[in-house]
Motif scaffolding. Structure first.
Motif, PDB file in Angstrom:
ATOM      1  N   VAL A  53     -13.446   9.380  12.399  1.00  0.00           N
ATOM      2  CA  VAL A  53     -13.487   9.726  10.977  1.00  0.00           C
ATOM      3  C   VAL A  53     -13.876   8.482  10.184  1.00  0.00           C
ATOM      4  CG1 VAL A  53     -11.794  11.576  11.156  1.00  0.00           C
ATOM      5  CG2 VAL A  53     -11.016   9.250  10.730  1.00  0.00           C
ATOM      6  N   ALA A  54     -14.506   8.717   9.072  1.00  0.00           N
ATOM      7  CA  ALA A  54     -14.919   7.612   8.198  1.00  0.00           C
ATOM      8  C   ALA A  54     -14.651   7.960   6.748  1.00  0.00           C
ATOM      9  CB  ALA A  54     -16.400   7.299   8.396  1.00  0.00           C
ATOM     10  N   PRO A 238       0.097  16.407  -8.943  1.00  0.00           N
ATOM     11  CA  PRO A 238      -0.802  15.262  -8.763  1.00  0.00           C
ATOM     12  C   PRO A 238      -1.639  14.992 -10.009  1.00  0.00           C
ATOM     13  CG  PRO A 238      -1.646  17.174  -7.598  1.00  0.00           C
ATOM     14  CD  PRO A 238      -0.286  17.556  -8.096  1.00  0.00           C
ATOM     15  N   LEU A 239      -1.992  13.719 -10.180  1.00  0.00           N
ATOM     16  CA  LEU A 239      -2.880  13.333 -11.277  1.00  0.00           C
ATOM     17  C   LEU A 239      -4.344  13.519 -10.885  1.00  0.00           C
ATOM     18  CD1 LEU A 239      -1.119   9.998 -12.309  1.00  0.00           C
ATOM     19  CD2 LEU A 239      -1.078  12.148 -13.589  1.00  0.00           C
ATOM     20  N   LEU A 240      -4.667  13.097  -9.669  1.00  0.00           N
ATOM     21  CA  LEU A 240      -6.060  13.170  -9.222  1.00  0.00           C
ATOM     22  C   LEU A 240      -6.117  12.973  -7.715  1.00  0.00           C
ATOM     23  CD1 LEU A 240      -7.206   9.992  -8.597  1.00  0.00           C
ATOM     24  CD2 LEU A 240      -6.713   9.871 -11.042  1.00  0.00           C
ATOM     25  N   ASN A 241      -7.293  13.243  -7.181  1.00  0.00           N
ATOM     26  CA  ASN A 241      -7.560  13.045  -5.762  1.00  0.00           C
ATOM     27  C   ASN A 241      -8.729  12.075  -5.644  1.00  0.00           C
ATOM     28  OD1 ASN A 241      -7.675  13.242  -3.042  1.00  0.00           O
ATOM     29  ND2 ASN A 241      -7.995  15.446  -2.942  1.00  0.00           N
ATOM     30  N   LEU A 242      -8.566  11.033  -4.808  1.00  0.00           N
ATOM     31  CA  LEU A 242      -9.619  10.031  -4.644  1.00  0.00           C
ATOM     32  C   LEU A 242     -10.080  10.037  -3.192  1.00  0.00           C
ATOM     33  CD1 LEU A 242     -11.252   7.748  -5.976  1.00  0.00           C
ATOM     34  CD2 LEU A 242      -9.443   6.167  -5.258  1.00  0.00           C
ATOM     35  N   THR A 243     -11.392  10.202  -3.002  1.00  0.00           N
ATOM     36  CA  THR A 243     -11.977  10.244  -1.662  1.00  0.00           C
ATOM     37  C   THR A 243     -13.006   9.130  -1.540  1.00  0.00           C
ATOM     38  OG1 THR A 243     -11.697  12.647  -1.608  1.00  0.00           O
ATOM     39  CG2 THR A 243     -13.177  11.680   0.019  1.00  0.00           C
ATOM     40  N   GLY A 244     -12.922   8.388  -0.429  1.00  0.00           N
ATOM     41  CA  GLY A 244     -13.851   7.277  -0.255  1.00  0.00           C
ATOM     42  C   GLY A 244     -14.292   7.124   1.178  1.00  0.00           C
ATOM     43  N   LYS A 245     -15.210   6.194   1.387  1.00  0.00           N
ATOM     44  CA  LYS A 245     -15.721   5.885   2.712  1.00  0.00           C
ATOM     45  C   LYS A 245     -15.046   4.626   3.238  1.00  0.00           C
ATOM     46  CE  LYS A 245     -18.936   9.030   3.531  1.00  0.00           C
ATOM     47  NZ  LYS A 245     -18.965   9.859   4.746  1.00  0.00           N
ATOM     48  N   LYS A 246     -14.916   4.552   4.547  1.00  0.00           N
ATOM     49  CA  LYS A 246     -14.328   3.376   5.178  1.00  0.00           C
ATOM     50  C   LYS A 246     -14.953   3.204   6.556  1.00  0.00           C
ATOM     51  CE  LYS A 246     -10.563   6.130   7.063  1.00  0.00           C
ATOM     52  NZ  LYS A 246      -9.130   6.353   7.126  1.00  0.00           N
ATOM     53  N   ASP A 247     -14.553   2.152   7.258  1.00  0.00           N
ATOM     54  CA  ASP A 247     -15.054   1.933   8.606  1.00  0.00           C
ATOM     55  C   ASP A 247     -14.576   3.053   9.525  1.00  0.00           C
ATOM     56  OD1 ASP A 247     -16.258  -0.393   7.793  1.00  0.00           O
ATOM     57  OD2 ASP A 247     -14.541  -1.654   8.335  1.00  0.00           O
ATOM     58  N   LEU A 248     -15.380   3.315  10.548  1.00  0.00           N
ATOM     59  CA  LEU A 248     -15.006   4.354  11.501  1.00  0.00           C
ATOM     60  C   LEU A 248     -13.668   4.039  12.166  1.00  0.00           C
ATOM     61  CD1 LEU A 248     -18.312   5.224  13.393  1.00  0.00           C
ATOM     62  CD2 LEU A 248     -16.909   6.798  12.073  1.00  0.00           C
ATOM     63  N   GLU A 249     -12.846   5.049  12.299  1.00  0.00           N
ATOM     64  CA  GLU A 249     -11.602   4.936  13.051  1.00  0.00           C
ATOM     65  C   GLU A 249     -11.328   6.280  13.709  1.00  0.00           C
ATOM     66  OE1 GLU A 249      -8.399   3.968  10.447  1.00  0.00           O
ATOM     67  OE2 GLU A 249      -8.491   5.854   9.349  1.00  0.00           O
ATOM     68  N   ILE A 250     -10.364   6.304  14.592  1.00  0.00           N
ATOM     69  CA  ILE A 250     -10.025   7.534  15.309  1.00  0.00           C
ATOM     70  C   ILE A 250      -8.740   8.102  14.730  1.00  0.00           C
ATOM     71  CG2 ILE A 250      -9.408   8.515  17.553  1.00  0.00           C
ATOM     72  CD1 ILE A 250     -10.995   6.147  18.791  1.00  0.00           C
ATOM     73  N   PRO A 305      -0.285  12.542  12.118  1.00  0.00           N
ATOM     74  CA  PRO A 305      -1.552  11.827  12.311  1.00  0.00           C
ATOM     75  C   PRO A 305      -1.326  10.368  12.700  1.00  0.00           C
ATOM     76  CG  PRO A 305      -1.120  12.136   9.975  1.00  0.00           C
ATOM     77  CD  PRO A 305      -0.064  12.902  10.702  1.00  0.00           C
ATOM     78  N   VAL A 306      -2.066   9.926  13.695  1.00  0.00           N
ATOM     79  CA  VAL A 306      -2.043   8.533  14.145  1.00  0.00           C
ATOM     80  C   VAL A 306      -3.471   8.002  14.046  1.00  0.00           C
ATOM     81  CG1 VAL A 306      -1.623   6.985  16.093  1.00  0.00           C
ATOM     82  CG2 VAL A 306      -0.074   8.908  15.669  1.00  0.00           C
ATOM     83  N   TYR A 307      -3.622   6.811  13.462  1.00  0.00           N
ATOM     84  CA  TYR A 307      -4.947   6.243  13.234  1.00  0.00           C
ATOM     85  C   TYR A 307      -5.143   5.034  14.146  1.00  0.00           C
ATOM     86  CZ  TYR A 307      -4.640   9.238   9.155  1.00  0.00           C
ATOM     87  OH  TYR A 307      -4.488  10.330   8.331  1.00  0.00           O
ATOM     88  N   ILE A 308      -6.295   5.019  14.827  1.00  0.00           N
ATOM     89  CA  ILE A 308      -6.579   4.019  15.853  1.00  0.00           C
ATOM     90  C   ILE A 308      -7.877   3.305  15.503  1.00  0.00           C
ATOM     91  CG2 ILE A 308      -7.122   3.704  18.302  1.00  0.00           C
ATOM     92  CD1 ILE A 308      -5.422   6.273  18.767  1.00  0.00           C
ATOM     93  N   PHE A 321     -17.364  12.853  16.210  1.00  0.00           N
ATOM     94  CA  PHE A 321     -17.365  13.041  17.658  1.00  0.00           C
ATOM     95  C   PHE A 321     -15.932  13.110  18.178  1.00  0.00           C
ATOM     96  CE2 PHE A 321     -21.803  12.308  17.644  1.00  0.00           C
ATOM     97  CZ  PHE A 321     -22.297  12.658  18.890  1.00  0.00           C
ATOM     98  N   PRO A 322     -15.684  13.991  19.169  1.00  0.00           N
ATOM     99  CA  PRO A 322     -14.334  14.059  19.763  1.00  0.00           C
ATOM    100  C   PRO A 322     -14.074  12.862  20.668  1.00  0.00           C
ATOM    101  CG  PRO A 322     -15.812  15.582  20.876  1.00  0.00           C
ATOM    102  CD  PRO A 322     -16.586  15.019  19.714  1.00  0.00           C
ATOM    103  N   ILE A 323     -12.836  12.403  20.638  1.00  0.00           N
ATOM    104  CA  ILE A 323     -12.410  11.241  21.417  1.00  0.00           C
ATOM    105  C   ILE A 323     -11.123  11.595  22.159  1.00  0.00           C
ATOM    106  CG2 ILE A 323     -11.642   8.837  21.323  1.00  0.00           C
ATOM    107  CD1 ILE A 323     -14.524   9.074  20.550  1.00  0.00           C
ATOM    108  N   ASP A 324     -11.067  11.268  23.443  1.00  0.00           N
ATOM    109  CA  ASP A 324      -9.829  11.414  24.210  1.00  0.00           C
ATOM    110  C   ASP A 324      -9.043  10.109  24.113  1.00  0.00           C
ATOM    111  OD1 ASP A 324     -10.222  14.021  25.070  1.00  0.00           O
ATOM    112  OD2 ASP A 324     -11.432  13.388  26.782  1.00  0.00           O
ATOM    113  N   VAL A 325      -7.792  10.219  23.696  1.00  0.00           N
ATOM    114  CA  VAL A 325      -6.936   9.043  23.537  1.00  0.00           C
ATOM    115  C   VAL A 325      -5.817   9.115  24.575  1.00  0.00           C
ATOM    116  CG1 VAL A 325      -5.468   7.727  21.970  1.00  0.00           C
ATOM    117  CG2 VAL A 325      -7.437   8.992  21.074  1.00  0.00           C
TER     118      VAL A 325
END
Length: 410
Positions: A53-54, A238-250, A305-308, A321-325
């Protein structure tokens, strides 16, 4: 006559045959492998499917119920990290801070009043005076006892001294009780807890004051923001929702029963299904709540959710893309046995043990099975001789020591 003789000779022969048959069925043929339990731990692995995800998303809430004073952005606006978004009214927080300060002043007034009533130094002086008085009375009692013994004064004089001593002892006990109470009021009165609670709430409010000017926590795009000046808001909406881009992570969703085996910084193995490449990675962070997910079998599961992070990201690894962890963790030390020694039946789980050259059956409670080893939770002491091939023996079977083959537990 001949028939009777034949019967007499055949009975011993038949008995010998039966004894030989019993010996053959109850005595092991060949060597029997045995082993003592091993003390150790198991490394357990399990796999979960994740995805590259990014995208970063965060919902912003107001810290308190208040009004909107200023709105600088709207839905659809692209913002940079730190950009000013809106400002909320701080007057509710300031009013609450003023109320807390007034409560604090009232408590301090109570403390000062209590200090005037129960002054520790004054009560301590009273105790000292009472002890000196008792010492004087003790000396006086000795003198009167001598006079009574000599017949110079009547015994009633001694009774008077005893009464005065008892009265002074009562006064001393009261003074000591007052002294203890004065110390409690000075050092550990209930006002200390009230003051502590007030200070804690004030610290929280001061922290909230700093969040009333809402700024973008990261670069992204605003969505679901429909605010206007003067609008009432509260922490439940909620006041607002903020969506942004970041480096790829799992991102991988772990069963909430298993998430306690995952920790920040934990090393994992991630495998890309498209390229088949596997690399080492680390857990970056863990979500704070479990969410309902539907399994491939249609069952509802609670997952966290766990982020790797993978550094660097291999080429051809693209978002989505799917990833096996593969996660791994180590159990606490316990008794371990080879999996081959386990005998599972409808009645339960058992081991066959050697005791005094005879096969015995022992029920056991087992835990985790991994790497052909079994964790034994109950049923063994640790010094038993376990038969590794229970299918080759029977309960009650005799096995000579010379037929045993001891196998290392390593």
């Amino acid at each position: 006559m001949i028939k009777k003789k034949w019967l007499l000779w055949s009975l011993p022969v038949l008995l010998i045959i039966l004894l030989l048959f019993y010996w053959a069925t109850t005595t092991a043929n060949g060597n029997i492998e045995v082993q003592k339990p091993q003390v150790g731990s198991l490394e357990v692995q399990w796999k979960e499917r994740g995805y590259l995800v990014a995208q970063e998303e965060q919902v912003l809430y107001p810290p308190v119920a208040t009004k909107v004073l200023e709105v600088a952005k709207k839905s659809g606006d692209v913002v940079a990290k730190g950009d000013f978004l809106l400002r909320l009214d701080n007057r509710p927080l300031q009013e609450r801070l003023a109320q807390l300060e007034a409560q604090r002043e009232l408590i301090m007034a109570e403390v000062n009043q209590e200090a005037k009533v129960w002054q520790v130094a004054i009560v301590a002086e009273e105790i000292e005076q009472s002890r000196l008085k008792l010492a004087e009375l003790a000396t006086e009692r000795e003198r009167v006892e001598q006079l009574v013994s000599a017949g110079a004064v009547p015994p009633v004089e001694l009774e008077k001294i005893e009464n005065r001593i008892a009265l002074e002892q009562s006064r001393l006990a009261q003074a000591e009780a007052q002294y203890e109470q004065a110390q409690v009021l000075r050092d550990q009165g209930d006002w200390t807890e009230r003051l502590r609670a007030i200070e804690a709430e004030k610290a929280g409010l001061i922290g909230d004051l700093a969040t009333l000017e809402i700024r973008a926590p990261f670069s992204g795009t605003i969505s679901e923001m429909n605010l206007y000046r003067g609008q009432l808001v509260d922490p439940s909406r909620p006041l607002l929702n903020l969506t942004g881009k970041k480096d790829l992570e799992i991102q991988v969703d772990v069963l909430h029963e298993e998430v306690n085996k995952v920790h920040k910084g934990q090393e994992v193995v991630v495998s890309h299904r498209g390229t088949g490449k596997s690399v080492q990675a680390k857990v970056d962070r863990i979500g704070t709540r479990a969410e309902a997910k539907i399994s491939p079998l249609g069952l509802e599961q609670r997952r966290v959710p766990v982020y790797i992070t993978v550094d660097p990201i291999p080429e051809q690894w693209l978002e989505g893309f799917p990833i096996d962890v593969t996660f791994s963790w180590t159990t606490e030390e316990s008794l371990l046995i080879p999996r081959s020694a386990l005998l599972a039946t409808a009645e339960g789980t058992f081991l066959y043990l050697m005791e005094n050259e005879e096969v015995k059956q022992a029920p056991v409670s087992i835990g985790i099975i991994a790497n052909e080893k079994v964790q034994v939770l109950a049923g063994l002491q640790g010094d038993e001789e376990i038969i590794l091939s229970p299918e080759n023996v029977k309960v009650g079977q005799k096995i000579k020591a010379t037929q045993l083959s001891f196998t290392s537990s390593e």
